[in-house]
Design a protein around this motif. Structure first.
Motif, PDB file in Angstrom:
ATOM      1  N   SER A 247       0.855  -1.188   0.000  1.00 31.11           N
ATOM      2  CA  SER A 247       0.000   0.000   0.000  1.00 31.11           C
ATOM      3  C   SER A 247       0.892   1.239   0.000  1.00 31.11           C
ATOM      4  O   SER A 247       2.088   1.157   0.283  1.00 31.11           O
ATOM      5  N   ARG A 248       0.287   2.392  -0.306  1.00 34.27           N
ATOM      6  CA  ARG A 248       1.061   3.635  -0.364  1.00 34.27           C
ATOM      7  C   ARG A 248       0.901   4.420   0.929  1.00 34.27           C
ATOM      8  O   ARG A 248      -0.204   4.643   1.409  1.00 34.27           O
ATOM      9  N   VAL A 249       2.025   4.828   1.483  1.00 37.20           N
ATOM     10  CA  VAL A 249       2.052   5.704   2.651  1.00 37.20           C
ATOM     11  C   VAL A 249       2.758   6.987   2.231  1.00 37.20           C
ATOM     12  O   VAL A 249       3.886   6.927   1.732  1.00 37.20           O
ATOM     13  N   PRO A 250       2.134   8.160   2.384  1.00 35.79           N
ATOM     14  CA  PRO A 250       2.736   9.406   1.899  1.00 35.79           C
ATOM     15  C   PRO A 250       4.162   9.634   2.395  1.00 35.79           C
ATOM     16  O   PRO A 250       5.005  10.163   1.670  1.00 35.79           O
ATOM     17  N   GLU A 251       4.449   9.224   3.632  1.00 27.94           N
ATOM     18  CA  GLU A 251       5.775   9.479   4.218  1.00 27.94           C
ATOM     19  C   GLU A 251       6.897   8.728   3.527  1.00 27.94           C
ATOM     20  O   GLU A 251       8.071   9.117   3.648  1.00 27.94           O
ATOM     21  N   ASP A 252       6.585   7.666   2.795  1.00 26.00           N
ATOM     22  CA  ASP A 252       7.641   6.911   2.104  1.00 26.00           C
ATOM     23  C   ASP A 252       8.410   7.786   1.118  1.00 26.00           C
ATOM     24  O   ASP A 252       9.600   7.591   0.881  1.00 26.00           O
ATOM     25  N   ARG A 253       7.740   8.767   0.548  1.00 25.66           N
ATOM     26  CA  ARG A 253       8.383   9.643  -0.434  1.00 25.66           C
ATOM     27  C   ARG A 253       9.565  10.396   0.182  1.00 25.66           C
ATOM     28  O   ARG A 253      10.541  10.705  -0.508  1.00 25.66           O
TER      29      ARG A 253
END
Length: 387
Positions: A247-253
């Motif tokens: 899944s996508r977590v904004p903080e990964d960026r």
């Protein structure tokens, strides 16, 4: 003053972009920015010049904030970094190469030519926005005003455009940290670019504005080269963690910018500052450092800026505005204080301070990537309990 009012005006344009959409504020800003740029060129005295510069600053912030949210409207999260990299190429190459062209103009013609050129560019941009930029917001708040009385409209509009809606987002630690991280980069950028003439002209025996203006090509070229890779790298990291986590977590960026912010740029600043102060390395060494740190900046800004679009999609304009408020306060401080500090402690120690600021914020950014999601959840939970 220009930087300070860019930060203050972000409090206005963030809510406006959500209330009236993207296109309307952009068109208005283009018209007024063009008019005030002409006012700069025609300014009869220094007081009038300052007034028109402040007015252009207030309008210019619209392009940075509302323009960025347009990207959030039309690009998927895994594509936004790349798009933002190209968007940033214009906003960063301008400050880097502007002094070079300004040096050419003031060497061979009047300083007013700088602002006539700016007026022409602003007018061309305004035509481009008017004819080619559609409305991209999915729902404007202003649509809710239909059928209301004048008093009710005024009350709702004030509620929507109240600058507090920008400031209140700083209660989220992750948004505050990202704002300070962007500020460390902007501090570094303007404290590097502002004193070039005062620092390098005496060091290398340069005499004309044109000669010192050539040094601005190095960071500008770095920003341009970084455009091709910085945004793509940020998107690559997002996709990597989607595969890893499912899944996508904004903080990964944010993980994509830690090395550039905490190692590459501070290293360049230390070498740049101390090589000039100790008079070693000649011209090539500071030029190489400015170029490399320019590339590294473009490996940081797309990540930090796109995070502002990702973390609260419905409030992206206001989150982005808050980020620009804090970063331009630091830009104003860096531009205003760098020369007095350098004169007092030297370019070497000043560069060391800038490098330490970057390292501290790189660590804070890494912590946000690790724990930012839980920080957001805790604040949202507390807010819902208060309600």
């Amino acid at each position: 003053m220009y930087m300070l009012f860019m930060g203050v005006s972000a409090l206005i344009y963030g809510p406006l972009g959500t209330t009236y959409g993207r296109r309307y504020p952009l068109v208005v800003a283009c018209i007024t920015f063009t008019a005030f740029s002409a006012g700069n060129a025609l300014a009869p005295n220094l007081a009038a010049f300052f007034v028109f510069r402040i007015l252009t600053a207030i309008q210019g912030t619209c392009f940075l904030i509302v323009g960025a949210t347009v990207l959030g409207d039309i690009y998927r999260p895994v594509e936004r970094g790349t798009a933002y990299g190209w968007f940033l190429s214009g906003t960063l190459i301008g400050p880097a190469l502007g002094p070079f062209f300004g040096g050419v103009i003031v060497t061979y013609a009047s300083w007013r030519g700088i602002f006539w050129l700016q007026t022409a560019l602003a007018g061309a941009s305004g035509l481009g926005v008017f004819f080619f930029v559609p409305e991209t917001i999915h729902k404007k708040r202003s649509d809710e005003l239909k059928g209301l009385s004048r008093k009710e409209k005024a009350r709702k509009i004030w509620h929507w455009v109240n600058p507090w809606h920008v400031v209140v987002h700083f209660r989220y630690p992750n948004i505050l940290v990202v704002g300070l991280a962007a500020s460390s980069l902007v501090w570094n950028m303007y404290s590097l670019l502002t004193p070039i003439r005062a620092v390098l002209n005496p060091r290398f025996g340069l005499e004309s504005p044109l000669q010192s203006g050539l040094f601005y090509i190095a960071p500008g070229a770095g920003y341009l080269v970084g455009t091709f890779g910085g945004g793509r790298w940020a998107d690559h990291v997002v996709k990597k963690y989607i595969r890893k986590r499912g899944s996508r977590v904004p903080e990964d960026r944010l993980r994509s910018c830690v090395i550039a912010m905490g190692v590459v740029i501070p290293g360049c600043m230390l070498i740049y500052g101390w090589s000039i102060q100790k008079r070693v390395g000649g011209i090539p060494l500071p030029v190489i450092c400015m170029f490399v740190q320019g590339v590294a900046q473009l490996f940081c800004f797309p990540s930090l800026n796109t995070y502002c679009l990702d973390v609260m999609q419905k409030r992206s304009s206001e989150v982005m505005a808050g980020n620009y408020v804090i970063r331009y306060i630091f830009a104003a401080a860096g531009s205003a204080t760098c020369l007095p500090i350098i004169e007092r402690i030297g370019i070497g120690w000043f560069s060391t301070i800038s490098a330490l600021f970057l390292v501290v914020m790189a660590v804070a950014t890494w912590m946000t990537a690790q724990y930012g999601s839980s920080w957001r959840e805790r604040i949202d939970k507390d807010s819902s309990e208060e309600e």
